[in-house]
Enzyme design. Sequence first.
Site, PDB file in Angstrom:
ATOM      1  N   SER A 154       5.628   0.498  -0.092  1.00 31.13           N
ATOM      2  CA  SER A 154       5.856  -0.933  -0.334  1.00 31.13           C
ATOM      3  C   SER A 154       7.130  -1.040  -1.172  1.00 31.13           C
ATOM      4  O   SER A 154       7.544  -0.056  -1.802  1.00 31.13           O
ATOM      5  CB  SER A 154       4.685  -1.497  -1.144  1.00 31.13           C
ATOM      6  OG  SER A 154       4.962  -2.785  -1.652  1.00 31.13           O
TER       7      SER A 154
ATOM      8  N   TYR B 202      -1.274  -1.776  -8.808  1.00 28.18           N
ATOM      9  CA  TYR B 202      -0.876  -1.699  -7.392  1.00 28.18           C
ATOM     10  C   TYR B 202       0.479  -0.992  -7.284  1.00 28.18           C
ATOM     11  O   TYR B 202       0.661  -0.096  -6.459  1.00 28.18           O
ATOM     12  CB  TYR B 202      -0.802  -3.105  -6.765  1.00 28.18           C
ATOM     13  CG  TYR B 202      -0.337  -3.070  -5.319  1.00 28.18           C
ATOM     14  CD1 TYR B 202      -1.116  -2.453  -4.342  1.00 28.18           C
ATOM     15  CD2 TYR B 202       0.894  -3.615  -4.936  1.00 28.18           C
ATOM     16  CE1 TYR B 202      -0.689  -2.387  -3.022  1.00 28.18           C
ATOM     17  CE2 TYR B 202       1.326  -3.558  -3.614  1.00 28.18           C
ATOM     18  CZ  TYR B 202       0.519  -2.936  -2.666  1.00 28.18           C
ATOM     19  OH  TYR B 202       0.950  -2.861  -1.354  1.00 28.18           O
TER      20      TYR B 202
END
Length: 252
Positions: free
Chosen positions: A138, A151
């Site tokens: 990501s 995260y």
Amino acid sequence: MKKTALITGATSGIGKATAQILAKNNFKVIICGRRKERLADLGKELSAFTEVHALAFDVRDKNDVFEKINGLPEEFSTIDVLINNAGNAHGLDPIQNGDLDDWDAMIDINVKGLLYISKAVMPIMIERKSGHIINIGSTAAKEVYPNGNVYCGSKHAVDAITAGMRIDLNPYGIRVGGIHPGMVATEFSEVRFKGDAERASNVYKGFDPLQAEDIADIIHFVVTRPYHVNIADLVVMSTAQASSTIVNKKML
Ligand code: NDP
Ligand code: 8X3
């Protein structure tokens, strides 16, 4: 001859779109996820194009991961391409308010789950001295944004593990690469906000975000390069996005 691709998180979003494009382009596909009904529907859809095998398991359950992968039928057992895609964000809170169950989910799924799947699949590739592993990171693997703490940590770990895999698997001719998307309009934010569909849809309002098909298209490109080409690290954002926190909402 057709190659076989195993895709985790194929019941939704990026994984589903990847299974669809690979199935339509001469790959056999092994589709994975926990939601059996979705796997059955996708399996039916893709069987019009290719051979499909569905595996329902939770990537956190290491015994089940090994049982399912080691028990693949002969015609699906030679995995050429592994797409480590299953994962999500759980919560968006300042670290001091973080929920322990959310932290466990992100570390156990995004990091440990990816490791379990890889551990089960790598021997197949090592034995054949060939294979291709794509880990979905990501932009959160490359930068940290407010309230993204754990995260981002899980995705930074994916980035480091990807680099480590590339080094350790180098003697075996196995290609390893990371693909790092910015904001993609999938079920991702619905999971992050625990089913709050309105809050989730607001994330993608006011600009033209990436779609799951955009990432799938890139994955297809990456896994169809000639053998001597390994796309090691790729970051992709929508045109409106410049960083995790800078999104031009005046463009539309
Ligand atoms: P979705 O929520 O649409 O899809 C997530 C997929 O992961 C589902 O198929 C889900 O299947 C699977 N999954 C989640 N938890 C587990 C588990 N415990 N065991 C097995 N499978 C699991 O999100 P995306 O498609 O957007 O996300 C895919 C990947 O892309 C993730 O790694 C995410 O972090 C990453 N990413 C997403 C971005 C975005 O903005 N959307 C941007 C950058 C990266 P099921 O629930 O059936 O098990
Ligand atoms: C998903 C993109 O910006 O929500 O990895 O972290 S973001």
